[in-house]
Design a protein around this motif. Structure first.
Motif, PDB file in Angstrom:
ATOM      1  N   ARG A   1       0.888  -1.255   0.099  1.00 47.96           N
ATOM      2  CA  ARG A   1       0.121   0.055   0.060  1.00 47.96           C
ATOM      3  C   ARG A   1       0.989   0.938   0.011  1.00 47.96           C
ATOM      4  O   ARG A   1       2.089   1.266   0.723  1.00 47.96           O
ATOM      5  N   PHE A   2       0.345   2.350  -0.520  1.00 53.46           N
ATOM      6  CA  PHE A   2       1.218   3.563  -0.728  1.00 53.46           C
ATOM      7  C   PHE A   2       0.361   4.751  -0.040  1.00 53.46           C
ATOM      8  O   PHE A   2      -0.970   4.710  -0.592  1.00 53.46           O
ATOM      9  N   HIS A   3       0.806   5.299   0.861  1.00 56.73           N
ATOM     10  CA  HIS A   3      -0.236   6.504   1.470  1.00 56.73           C
ATOM     11  C   HIS A   3       0.465   7.594   1.879  1.00 56.73           C
ATOM     12  O   HIS A   3       1.705   7.663   1.488  1.00 56.73           O
ATOM     13  N   ARG A   4      -0.208   8.705   1.965  1.00 59.43           N
ATOM     14  CA  ARG A   4       0.271  10.075   2.417  1.00 59.43           C
ATOM     15  C   ARG A   4      -0.413  10.281   3.815  1.00 59.43           C
ATOM     16  O   ARG A   4      -1.392  10.147   3.930  1.00 59.43           O
ATOM     17  N   TYR A   5       0.405  10.622   4.767  1.00 52.05           N
ATOM     18  CA  TYR A   5       0.014  10.873   5.936  1.00 52.05           C
ATOM     19  C   TYR A   5       0.140  12.148   6.569  1.00 52.05           C
ATOM     20  O   TYR A   5       0.896  13.110   5.966  1.00 52.05           O
ATOM     21  N   ILE A   6      -0.830  12.845   7.415  1.00 54.12           N
ATOM     22  CA  ILE A   6      -0.608  14.060   7.708  1.00 54.12           C
ATOM     23  C   ILE A   6      -0.825  14.004   9.265  1.00 54.12           C
ATOM     24  O   ILE A   6      -1.999  13.390   9.643  1.00 54.12           O
TER      25      ILE A   6
ATOM     26  N   GLY B   1      -4.206  11.591   9.863  1.00 50.12           N
ATOM     27  CA  GLY B   1      -5.000  11.345   8.683  1.00 50.12           C
ATOM     28  C   GLY B   1      -4.207  10.731   7.815  1.00 50.12           C
ATOM     29  O   GLY B   1      -2.846  11.026   7.533  1.00 50.12           O
ATOM     30  N   ILE B   2      -4.609   9.684   7.212  1.00 50.02           N
ATOM     31  CA  ILE B   2      -3.957   9.129   5.826  1.00 50.02           C
ATOM     32  C   ILE B   2      -4.915   9.161   4.736  1.00 50.02           C
ATOM     33  O   ILE B   2      -6.054   8.971   4.842  1.00 50.02           O
ATOM     34  N   GLN B   3      -3.949   9.013   3.655  1.00 52.78           N
ATOM     35  CA  GLN B   3      -4.808   9.281   2.231  1.00 52.78           C
ATOM     36  C   GLN B   3      -4.056   7.914   1.402  1.00 52.78           C
ATOM     37  O   GLN B   3      -2.848   8.049   1.339  1.00 52.78           O
TER      38      GLN B   3
END
Lengths: 387, 333
Positions: free
Chosen positions: B275-280, B288-290
């Motif tokens: 999986r590949f996510h962007r987190y903040i 929060g992850i996208q």
């Protein structure tokens, strides 16, 4: 260390350069390596017994050194440099004939070394590439070599100019193309002159030097991947082969049929050996396990995890494999050694925890002890007559 | 004549229904032979009704049992026994003797000097060549392009029917450290060969469940050129360690935290999920992850020592389904 090495009935050489001894009765594996100088160029490529009494092992490494390991003392006693690995390649076979050391390297040079000299006495060119050299158990001065595009040749070390037997390649196939040949392992069949080889093109061939034909007498195929190791079942009528997928098969040499397969291995087989008296075969390979299969019902008897990839294997001819045999063996050993060194045995106490899967820890303990160089007297109580 | 047939038919049915009803009521009272099972009833509707009744009975008993247990638990209060943990296949996993012990010196030496040591000692930077089997079709091409955005320093080349054994020396000469070949079957990617280049192991995976960026729900914007962080979950055995290191060496050593991107390889039951996510970080405790980027599942089929040579190479591990799948609680990775 000495008592540990005396217990071991299986010896293995690994890619990390560690000599491993396994005691199947106690289900323990021990590492024997030279004081914390582990490196990849110590990778063990060939193992053989130095004497028929099996008290010393010869270990051939990738850096061209042959070390002698004494099973009585549990130490590497001497080391000699036999050749330059840069031009020769690694060892593909080690043997002892009449007190002289015979080595063969990948570039095809078969050399005989006398005691304590760094110059070889005899050199034979066995072809451009040799993948395996084996010594005949009956005639100790006869060796067989074979490699890639280099057929089977049997050499007599007393008359080294010409091979005693040089095999001819099989006939061209139906398209009249030359069949490639790649000998990977061979074995001398006892009781006759015949030699059985296994090839990288998944064939098993039997050659008979006594017959006028130089082509194989029997040819059998198994699998679709290269066969890497071969072991002769005592009795001489069947053979166990292993290939790069980890499939072990028992082939009958009378007709060339597959009698059955031994299951369990998941990686390429590097070495196989059948025990001299009991119908078991030991196998080791790239999946870092030593497996002992029974030849009668083809079940797995023992499986030992040894953390490095294993290159070669040697079985001791003494009968210390099974649990019941081990008890008797231990009793006999205890009695014999009592006769010899009564006080030493009485002084030793038995280790209380036994049979635990503490192989990793014992291995570490061994290395630590060796590194420190402190000989702690391990207290082992040997209860006579009880296991 | 039709009408008559109809009336006869309906009478017949009515008769049956009436009988059915009677039979039902009588069957509940009648004694069934003890070896009776629902599947012996030939009438589908009747069988269905009986099954429904059986299920309702079972559910009622289960609820009663639950209620009773809850009452007992409340009655006991503090002295109640702890709640039982349900058995899952991961819980019941057979202990694998090749599980790596972090303090083991021999394994540490083995790993420290294996084919990946050049990467882990910071001597080389990863450079990946992505290609496919010959003549790829739409989905595979898009998958390769998306993989190239996810893996920094990855280059996609068209496979012009070239043999892998010939490509490999050229890649080594140009400084590539990985060769990734996506195999396609019927316009869908289904396999991956990952070859570590100088002389390293070659892993062959089965790829399934490929979801491209378009198909992702609630996804974010496209990934940026920052190096992602890498998370490797649950690679516990010796083989698992080798595969974990294989994945880790695909990405550059130092992740750029500015990019806030993370690539996850999660191993569960011998399947590796990517999986590949962007987190903040919203505050110190909430994240929060996208999900961006492609997602796919891998299953290891074989690990071969040396560069790609499927015919003459030596295999360190080969999936043998019938032998290895015999025990459902034993896993290899």
């Amino acid at each position: 260390m000495a008592d540990r090495s005396r217990l071991c009935s299986v010896w293995l050489g690994s890619e990390t350069g560690i000599l491993k001894g396994v005691s199947l009765s106690r289900k323990q594996a021990f590492n024997f390596c030279q004081v914390s100088s582990l490196s990849r160029d110590q990778e063990v490529r060939a193992l053989c017994w130095a004497d028929p009494a099996e008290s010393e092992l010869l270990v051939g490494s990738v850096n061209g050194t042959v070390k002698t390991f004494s099973t009585e003392k549990g130490l590497f006693t001497e080391s000699r440099s036999c050749g330059d690995p840069a031009e020769d390649g690694a060892f593909t076979g080690l043997a002892v004939a009449d007190g002289a050391l015979v080595t063969c390297v990948e570039s095809g040079k078969l050399r005989v070394w006398k005691e304590e000299s760094s110059v070889h006495v005899l050199e034979v060119d066995a072809g451009k590439s040799v993948w395996r050299m084996r010594q005949s158990p009956e005639h100790r001065h006869r060796v067989a070599t074979g490699g890639k595009e280099n057929g089977l040749r049997i050499w007599d070390l007393q008359r080294p100019e010409q091979p005693v037997f040089a095999a001819k390649n099989v006939r061209n196939d139906f398209l009249d193309l030359r069949r490639p040949e790649w000998v990977r392992d061979m074995a001398f069949i006892p009781g006759s002159d015949k030699v059985v080889t296994c090839t990288g093109h998944h064939e098993v061939r039997v050659y008979d030097p006594a017959s006028p034909q130089r082509r194989p007498v029997l040819e059998a195929q198994y699998g679709e991947v290269p066969l890497t190791a071969l072991a002769l079942v005592p009795g001489g009528t069947s053979v166990v082969v292993g290939n790069t997928h980890g499939q072990l098969a028992l082939l009958d040499l009378r007709k060339g049929l597959v009698r059955g397969c031994l299951k369990g291995l998941s990686g390429g087989v590097r070495a196989l050996q059948c025990h001299a008296s009991r119908p078991v075969v030991a196998s080791c390979g790239l999946d870092r396990f030593l497996r002992i299969h029974s030849l009668e019902d083809r079940t797995l008897l023992h499986k030992v995890y040894l953390k490095s990839r294993l290159n070669c294997l040697l079985l001791a001819s003494r009968d210390l494999e099974e649990g019941e045999a081990a008890e008797e063996g231990e009793k006999k050993e205890v009695k014999e050694e009592e006769e010899e060194e009564d006080e030493v045995w009485d002084a030793m106490e038995r280790v209380e925890e036994r049979g635990e899967p503490k192989r990793k820890l014992t291995g570490e303990e061994e290395e630590e002890e060796e590194e420190e160089g402190v000989r702690r007297k391990s207290k082992k109580k040997r209860k006579k007559g009880q296991d | 004549p039709c009408n008559e047939m109809d009336t006869i038919g309906t009478k017949g049915l009515n008769g049956l229904k009436a009988e059915g009803g009677q039979a039902d009521s009588s069957s509940q009272g009648a004694a069934f032979p003890p070896t009776f099972s629902l599947s012996e009833v030939k009438n589908k509707q009747r069988r269905h009704l009986m099954f429904m009744k059986l299920k309702q009975e079972k559910r009622k008993q289960k609820m009663q049992l639950k209620k009773k247990r809850r009452k007992e638990r409340e009655a006991l209060g503090d002295k109640a026994p702890p709640k039982e943990v349900p058995k899952t296949i991961e819980n019941q996993r057979v202990y694998d003797e090749t599980t790596v012990d972090p303090e083991d010196e021999e394994v540490a030496f083995d790993e420290g000097t294996d084919e990946f040591s050049a990467y882990f000692n910071r001597l080389t930077n990863p450079k990946v060549l992505i290609t496919t089997s010959d003549r790829p079709r739409g989905r595979t091409v898009r998958f390769c392009e998306q993989l190239a955005t996810v893996i920094p320093d990855a280059h996609v080349y068209y496979r012009r029917g070239l043999a892998l054994k010939r490509i490999i020396p050229q890649c080594v000469a140009r400084g590539f450290t990985y060769l990734m070949v996506i195999n396609e079957d019927r316009k869908v990617p289904n396999g991956m060969v990952l070859c570590h280049l100088p002389d390293g192991p070659t892993a062959h995976f089965k790829v399934s469940s490929v979801r491209l960026r378009k198909e992702m729900k609630r996804r974010g914007k496209d990934p940026t050129m920052h190096s992602p962080e890498v998370i490797l979950n649950n690679f516990s055995t010796r083989l698992g360690h080798t595969i974990g290191r294989l994945f880790a060496a695909l990405f550059p050593h130092d992740p750029q935290f500015v990019g806030r991107q993370v690539a996850t390889f999660h191993n569960q039951r011998d399947f590796v999920f990517f999986r590949f996510h962007r987190y903040i970080f919203k505050n110190e405790k909430k994240v929060g992850i996208q999900e961006l980027g492609p997602r796919f599942t891998l299953k290891l089929r074989s690990l071969q020592k040396g560069t790609f040579d499927s015919k003459f190479g030596e295999y360190e591990w080969v999936l043998k389904r019938h032998e290895m799948d015999a025990c459902r609680r034993k896993f290899q990775l």
